[in-house]
Motif scaffolding. Structure first.
Motif, PDB file in Angstrom:
ATOM      1  N   SER A   8       0.827  -1.202   0.000  1.00 13.45           N
ATOM      2  CA  SER A   8       0.000   0.000   0.000  1.00 13.45           C
ATOM      3  C   SER A   8       0.857   1.245   0.000  1.00 13.45           C
ATOM      4  O   SER A   8       1.864   1.328   0.708  1.00 13.45           O
ATOM      5  CB  SER A   8      -0.898  -0.002   1.237  1.00 13.45           C
ATOM      6  N   GLY A 329      -6.287   8.475  -5.059  1.00 15.11           N
ATOM      7  CA  GLY A 329      -6.052   7.679  -6.258  1.00 15.11           C
ATOM      8  C   GLY A 329      -6.206   8.497  -7.523  1.00 15.11           C
ATOM      9  O   GLY A 329      -5.569   8.219  -8.542  1.00 15.11           O
ATOM     10  N   ASP A 374      -3.987   2.445  -7.207  1.00 12.20           N
ATOM     11  CA  ASP A 374      -4.763   2.665  -5.987  1.00 12.20           C
ATOM     12  C   ASP A 374      -6.258   2.569  -6.289  1.00 12.20           C
ATOM     13  O   ASP A 374      -6.686   2.677  -7.446  1.00 12.20           O
ATOM     14  CB  ASP A 374      -4.439   4.051  -5.431  1.00 12.20           C
TER      15      ASP A 374
END
Length: 387
Positions: A8, A329, A374
Motif C-alpha cells: 500500500s 487515487g 490505488d
C-alpha cells in the motif's frame, strides 16, 4: 474482497501489522440487490409441473458437438463424456466491497444490481444531486467508500456528501461512511449559532473517530472529505489526503489541503508531540509507516494522527459550477485544473442528463491509464441546483 496487501502507498511494506486476509461481511441492510426472473428457474413441485409442456420443466440440453461435455458421438454417449475430469474450472470473479450508505438518513442511497459490476470491481451511482464512480485498484479489497444524504429536513437544497479512503483495511472507511455525515448533522442541529458551523463539523469528525476507536479489534484508518450544503452555504472539511476541488467559472480552486507528514506544519506538530517523520521509498511517513497525518482511526498512532479536520466555508454563487470530491487515487495522477477542464464539458452542457457521471468515469479512467494502482473514487456535485 479482502484487506489491502502490504504494498500500500499509505503503509510501509515493512509494516506487516497492517495486513490481514479477513474478508468484509456486507450487511444486507445496506444494499438493495435485485434479480430478474431470468436469473431464476423454479423447481418442479408436481408431476404436472415437470411435464415437457410445463414452463417449469428443467431440461438438460445436449452439449454442442466436440464440446467438453460431448462429442460427435450419439446421444447416448453424452453421459460417458460428462465427468469431473472433463469440466473446466471456472474462474471466480473478483469479490466486491460495496461502499455503504448512511443508516437512517433522509434519503438513503440504494445500490441495485445495475450499479454493481462485480468482475471489474466498480461501483457507480447517478443522480441529479450527485454522481460517483469508484474503481478498485491493485488491492484484493476496495477500501474506498462514499456517502450522500440529500433532501435534509425535506429541503432539496440541503445535502451532505463524503468520500472516504481507507488504509489498513476498509473497516474505518466503512464506519465513517455510515456515521460521519449523520454525526455532523447531529452537531449542527444542536448548534444555535450558524456562525459556529465549523466548530460543529469539527465535533462531528471527533465524535466519529472516538466512536470508531471504541469498536472491538479496530484496525486501520480512513482519510475523509465532506461537503455540507446548507442554506446556500458550502462547508468543505477534510482529514487526510482526500481532496475537494471547486470549479469557479472554469478555474480550479482547491478547498482542502492534503494532510501529509511532508507538510511543514504537520511535521512540526508530529515532532513536537514526540513522534518522528522520515522517508521510506521516497515517501514521508509517520513513525516509518503511515503516509497521512490526519484521519479517522489509526489507534496505534493516535497520538500523532489526529482526526481534527480543516474546514472552509463559502457562499455558493452562480460562478460556482461544480465540486469534485475524490480520493488520492485520482489526485496523485491528475491535477486540479486538469480535472476541472475534463469534467466541465460534461457538467455545463445544455443536456446534462447523466453527463456528470461520465465525467467521473473519464477522470478515473485517465488516472488508471497513467499508472494508478490505488482505489479511485470520484464524486461530482453540480452546485447551481443548490442555490
Amino acid at each position: 474482497m479482502s484487506v489491502a496487501v502490504c504494498s500500500s502507498p499509505v503503509f510501509s511494506p515493512s509494516s506487516s501489522l497492517f495486513c490481514n486476509n479477513k474478508a468484509l461481511n456486507i450487511s444486507p441492510a445496506h444494499q438493495n440487490l435485485t434479480l430478474s426472473h431470468s436469473h431464476l428457474t423454479p423447481l418442479a413441485s408436481s408431476p404436472s409441473a415437470a411435464s415437457p409442456t410445463s414452463p417449469f420443466c428443467l431440461r438438460l440440453l445436449k452439449p454442442p458437438v466436440n464440446s467438453v461435455f460431448g462429442s460427435d458421438s450419439g446421444p447416448g454417449d453424452c453421459d460417458r463424456h460428462l465427468s469431473l475430469g472433463s469440466v473446466l474450472k471456472r474462474k471466480r470473479p473478483t469479490r466486491l466491497d460495496i461502499p455503504v450508505a448512511p443508516v437512517g438518513v433522509t434519503a438513503p442511497i440504494s445500490l441495485n444490481a445495475e450499479t454493481l459490476r462485480e468482475e471489474s470491481g466498480e461501483v457507480e451511482r447517478e443522480g441529479d444531486e450527485f454522481s460517483v464512480y469508484c474503481k478498485g485498484g491493485k488491492r484484493e479489497a476496495m477500501e474506498d467508500r462514499f456517502s450522500a444524504i440529500t433532501n435534509i429536513e425535506r429541503d432539496p437544497k440541503q445535502a451532505i456528501f463524503g468520500v472516504y479512503d481507507g488504509h489498513g483495511g476498509s473497516r474505518a472507511a466503512e464506519f465513517a461512511a455510515k456515521n460521519l455525515c449523520n454525526n455532523i448533522l447531529g452537531e449542527i442541529a444542536s448548534e444555535r449559532n450558524e456562525s459556529d458551523i465549523e466548530e460543529a463539523v469539527k465535533r462531528g469528525y471527533l465524535a466519529t473517530d472516538s466512536e470508531f476507536l471504541k469498536e472491538k479489534d479496530v484496525k486501520g484508518g480512513s482519510c475523509c472529505v465532506t461537503a455540507l450544503i446548507k442554506y446556500g452555504n458550502l462547508v468543505v472539511s477534510n482529514a487526510g489526503d482526500c481532496r475537494a476541488v471547486l470549479s469557479v467559472g472554469g478555474f480550479a480552486e482547491a478547498l482542502t489541503s492534503d494532510h501529509r507528514p511532508s507538510r511543514e506544519d504537520e511535521r512540526n506538530r508530529i515532532e513536537s508531540s514526540g513522534g518522528y517523520v522520515d522517508t521510506f521509498n521516497s515517501v514521508w511517513r509517520i513513525q516509518g509507516s503511515l503516509a497521512v497525518s490526519r484521519g479517522i482511526g489509526d489507534a496505534h498512532l493516535k497520538r500523532w494522527v489526529i482526526s481534527e479536520p480543516e474546514t472552509k466555508n463559502l457562499r455558493i454563487n452562480s460562478q460556482h459550477e461544480f465540486l469534485i470530491l475524490a480520493s488520492d487515487g485520482l489526485w496523485e495522477k491528475v491535477g486540479n485544473q486538469e480535472a476541472v477542464d475534463i469534467a466541465r464539458p460534461f457538467c455545463m452542457g445544455t443536456d446534462q442528463k447523466h453527463k456528470p457521471f461520465l465525467a467521473c468515469k473519464k477522470l478515473v479512467d485517465l488516472s488508471v491509464s497513467r499508472g494508478s494502482l490505488d482505489d479511485i473514487s470520484v464524486m461530482l456535485i453540480p452546485l447551481r441546483r443548490f442555490i
